[in-house]
Write a protein that holds these residues in place. Sequence first.
Motif, short mmCIF file in Angstrom:
data_model
loop_
_atom_site.label_atom_id
_atom_site.label_comp_id
_atom_site.label_asym_id
_atom_site.label_seq_id
_atom_site.Cartn_x
_atom_site.Cartn_y
_atom_site.Cartn_z
N ALA A 22 1.08 -0.96 0.58
CA ALA A 22 -0.29 0.09 -0.02
C ALA A 22 0.97 1.04 0.05
N GLY A 23 2.22 1.05 0.17
CA GLY A 23 2.74 2.07 -0.24
C GLY A 23 3.45 2.96 -0.94
N ASP A 24 4.83 3.41 -1.01
CA ASP A 24 4.99 4.27 -1.80
C ASP A 24 6.25 2.67 -3.07
N ALA A 25 5.48 2.95 -4.34
CA ALA A 25 5.97 1.90 -5.39
C ALA A 25 7.26 2.26 -6.56
N LYS A 26 7.29 3.46 -5.93
CA LYS A 26 8.96 3.60 -6.21
C LYS A 26 9.67 2.71 -5.27
N ALA A 27 9.07 2.92 -3.94
CA ALA A 27 9.90 2.52 -2.97
C ALA A 27 10.59 0.48 -2.95
N ILE A 28 9.58 -0.09 -3.84
CA ILE A 28 9.67 -0.88 -3.25
C ILE A 28 10.40 -2.38 -4.34
N ALA A 29 10.82 -3.24 -3.52
CA ALA A 29 12.32 -4.14 -3.52
C ALA A 29 11.91 -4.54 -5.32
N GLN A 30 12.43 -5.31 -6.28
CA GLN A 30 11.75 -5.66 -6.87
C GLN A 30 11.93 -6.99 -7.68
N SER A 31 12.88 -8.19 -6.97
CA SER A 31 12.81 -8.93 -6.35
C SER A 31 13.19 -9.79 -4.57
N TRP A 32 12.08 -10.41 -4.74
CA TRP A 32 11.91 -11.41 -3.53
C TRP A 32 12.00 -12.71 -3.57
N LEU A 33 12.53 -13.09 -1.87
CA LEU A 33 12.48 -13.88 -2.28
C LEU A 33 11.75 -14.86 -0.63
N ILE A 34 10.82 -15.55 -0.77
CA ILE A 34 9.89 -15.85 0.70
C ILE A 34 10.28 -17.22 0.68
N CYS A 35 10.58 -17.27 1.61
CA CYS A 35 11.30 -18.53 2.85
C CYS A 35 10.03 -18.85 3.65
N GLY A 36 10.54 -20.21 3.72
CA GLY A 36 9.66 -21.01 5.04
C GLY A 36 8.79 -22.12 5.10
N PRO A 37 9.25 -22.39 6.00
CA PRO A 37 8.98 -24.77 5.94
C PRO A 37 7.92 -25.02 5.07
N PRO A 38 7.92 -26.02 4.55
CA PRO A 38 6.46 -26.92 3.58
C PRO A 38 5.39 -26.17 4.82
N GLY A 39 4.68 -26.42 3.90
CA GLY A 39 2.81 -25.90 4.31
C GLY A 39 3.05 -24.40 5.27
N SER A 40 4.63 -23.99 5.21
CA SER A 40 3.47 -22.63 6.19
C SER A 40 2.61 -21.23 5.01
N GLY A 41 2.73 -22.16 3.59
CA GLY A 41 2.06 -21.11 2.60
C GLY A 41 2.96 -20.16 2.28
N ARG A 42 3.41 -20.24 1.54
CA ARG A 42 4.92 -19.87 1.08
C ARG A 42 4.27 -18.87 -0.46
N SER A 43 3.52 -19.95 -1.16
CA SER A 43 3.10 -19.85 -2.56
C SER A 43 1.65 -18.85 -2.30
N ASN A 44 0.60 -19.09 -1.10
CA ASN A 44 -0.13 -18.24 -1.01
C ASN A 44 0.06 -16.80 -0.30
#
Length: 384
Positions: A22-44
């Motif tokens: 919801a913040g400033d679009a210009k400040a958003i990082a363009q590459s993210w790595l979402i980490c979590g154990p299996p079943g934690s909801g990474r893809s969700n």
Amino acid sequence: MSVWDSIVGQQRVVGQISAIAAGDAKAIAQSWLICGPPGSGRSNIARAFAAALESPDHGMGAEPTRTTAQVLAGTHPDVTVLATDKVTIGIDEVRGLIETAEQTPSTAPWRIIIIEDVDRMLERTTNVLLKEIEEPSPHTIWLLCAPSAQDVLPTIRSRTRIINLAVPPVSAVADFLVEQDHVDRNIALRAARLAEGHIGVARLYANDDQVMADRDELIVGVLGLQRASDAVLLAASLIENALGQAQADVQRQAEAREAQFRRINGLGAKDRIPPKLRGAFNAIGKKDVLKRQTTRRSRDVLDRALNSVASIYRDVAVLQNNAEDAVGLINLENRTPITELSAHLTRAGAVQCLEDIATARRRLAGNGNPTLVFEALFCALIAR
């Protein structure tokens, strides 16, 4: 209902990334790595984040916008998801994503690429992705998902903003099952406990009596191991059950995709497939595709079995360290034989059993013969 309401047990992360979206679009990082154990909801989390970035209301409206609904359904033209049914992600698939990433978004602020299980990439495939992650197109955001940051190359880690997910608490997973699937509260609590915070597995246990029975059989079998012949028989039973589960799951998915194909093309369940659509329809149920999907699914089932076996020795360690009041037991229904095992095993022996399970996991990941892997594992557990 906001786009974040379906996320289970990740309040801290949701608070952070919803504010970013919801913040400033210009400040958003363009590459993210979402980490979590299996079943934690990474893809969700990745899909919800994508919806919040693309939707005019940032996914916070009481009713989902058309954009949000499209992103969550996987039909938005500017959001691409790579979810492989293979053991590894192919280099050609990644090259195709890079071509897509270079295109200007058609209707939304961003072109978003989600890669589930980025840890399934071989090193040379990851290197192809690296350049695009380093210098992404100005209107493209990459959302990569992996169990942990250590599961991807350091060059990828260093060029992404990392989000670490927690293991959802049992109570949160049980609440989700009760609210979403209308599961009985006691069944939901047991399924969530046995799944150890894995939302997908908990849902499977709560809704499939046979899968739950197979797990119970495995736990009783491991606790009853005495001779090498027991190990051989238990391994054979486990492999047979895993293959049966995998084939049933893949067949259900194929039937669902065929039904969806018919619906999209305005065909009834009994209608003949027009010649011009026959090739695309037949591709859904191709034998080699179904065989590959079954192999991948059976690996997932066997990996879940290893988690179940490991939970026995986790419970043993809990009892040996008088920590039951603090963290509880996973296999409460088997408390008596686990207590007996905790008295028989030394603490070092319990740790070694967990190491044996880790070794079996590495062998499976290295395409070891599943029957031999589990026979060796069960024989090693007897020897302890």
